[in-house]
Scaffold this motif. Structure first.
Motif, PDB file in Angstrom:
ATOM      1  N   ILE A   1      -5.569   1.905  -6.365  1.00 36.24           N
ATOM      2  CA  ILE A   1      -5.868   0.539  -6.792  1.00 36.24           C
ATOM      3  C   ILE A   1      -4.626  -0.322  -6.610  1.00 36.24           C
ATOM      4  N   VAL A   2      -4.828  -1.476  -5.957  1.00 33.39           N
ATOM      5  CA  VAL A   2      -3.775  -2.460  -5.755  1.00 33.39           C
ATOM      6  C   VAL A   2      -4.193  -3.720  -6.507  1.00 33.39           C
TER       7      VAL A   2
ATOM      8  N   ALA B   1       1.143  -3.938  -8.003  1.00 35.57           N
ATOM      9  CA  ALA B   1       1.400  -5.308  -7.558  1.00 35.57           C
ATOM     10  C   ALA B   1       2.609  -5.406  -6.636  1.00 35.57           C
ATOM     11  N   THR B   2       3.367  -4.330  -6.514  1.00 37.68           N
ATOM     12  CA  THR B   2       4.604  -4.387  -5.736  1.00 37.68           C
ATOM     13  C   THR B   2       4.558  -3.362  -4.610  1.00 37.68           C
ATOM     14  N   ILE B   3       5.086  -2.192  -4.857  1.00 33.97           N
ATOM     15  CA  ILE B   3       5.243  -1.204  -3.780  1.00 33.97           C
ATOM     16  C   ILE B   3       3.912  -0.733  -3.206  1.00 33.97           C
ATOM     17  N   LYS B   4       2.893  -0.529  -4.048  1.00 38.28           N
ATOM     18  CA  LYS B   4       1.597  -0.084  -3.531  1.00 38.28           C
ATOM     19  C   LYS B   4       0.917  -1.194  -2.734  1.00 38.28           C
TER      20      LYS B   4
ATOM     21  N   ALA C   1       2.543  -3.502  -1.022  1.00 40.23           N
ATOM     22  CA  ALA C   1       3.271  -3.552   0.248  1.00 40.23           C
ATOM     23  C   ALA C   1       2.799  -2.443   1.188  1.00 40.23           C
ATOM     24  N   GLU C   2       2.649  -1.247   0.655  1.00 34.16           N
ATOM     25  CA  GLU C   2       2.165  -0.128   1.471  1.00 34.16           C
ATOM     26  C   GLU C   2       0.773  -0.418   2.013  1.00 34.16           C
TER      27      GLU C   2
ATOM     28  N   GLY D   1       8.154  -5.197  -1.667  1.00 33.16           N
ATOM     29  CA  GLY D   1       7.520  -4.309  -2.636  1.00 33.16           C
ATOM     30  C   GLY D   1       8.463  -3.451  -3.447  1.00 33.16           C
ATOM     31  N   SER D   2       9.703  -3.346  -2.992  1.00 35.02           N
ATOM     32  CA  SER D   2      10.703  -2.583  -3.729  1.00 35.02           C
ATOM     33  C   SER D   2      12.075  -3.148  -3.386  1.00 35.02           C
TER      34      SER D   2
END
Length: 157
Positions: free
Chosen positions: A61-62, A96-99, A101-102, A110-111
């Motif tokens: 889930i993003v 909301a960030t790294i996932k 972006a991925e 994202g990081s």
């Protein structure tokens, strides 16, 4: 949900929009608001239940946002709804960030890291203790975008 996991499908829900409309009503220009409002309570309930089932079954889930439907500045409330369906505060932030972006295939956002876009916020308290602090703009002390400071609550830019 099981098929979503098997097929590596990412779910990008927006729990906030229906909840916001339920709590605050439809925009005044919406001539069908009265007709839709009765159905909205059920939509909020079923939507939340479905997202919780997906999370419980391991669906990626993003965090979603649909800020064009409601007034801008409310989208970080989405993190509270993700926590409400069972995510840990860190999982919600990562969604909301790294996932995110991925999911969109970007490795420069994202990081935090060398060579990445320098977009970062500094807040007064730890959102892992109380995610609601992110929903109040006055708690955001400093904002850097593309490495440049664009907000400093203390006026020191």
């Amino acid at each position: 949900s099981k098929r979503m996991v098997e097929n590596n499908v990412t779910l990008v829900p927006t729990l906030l929009v229906h909840q916001f409309l339920y709590e605050h009503g439809f925009p005044v220009w919406d001539i069908y608001a009265d007709e839709k409002f009765d159905k909205l309570k059920e939509v909020v309930k079923v939507h939340k239940e479905n997202i919780k089932v997906a999370y419980d079954e391991g669906v990626n889930i993003v965090m979603g946002t649909d800020s064009g439907v409601i007034p801008h500045g409310h989208n970080l409330n989405e993190l509270l709804y993700l926590i409400d369906i069972g995510m840990t505060p860190m999982e919600a932030i990562e969604s909301a960030t790294i996932k995110a972006a991925e999911f969109i295939g970007k490795d420069d956002v994202g990081s935090i890291g060398i060579g990445k876009c320098a977009d970062i916020i500094f807040i007064e308290d730890n959102p892992l203790d109380d995610m609601a602090i992110l929903t109040k703009p006055n708690n955001i002390m400093r904002v850097f975008q593309d490495g440049a400071e664009v907000k400093n609550r203390y006026g020191l830019m």
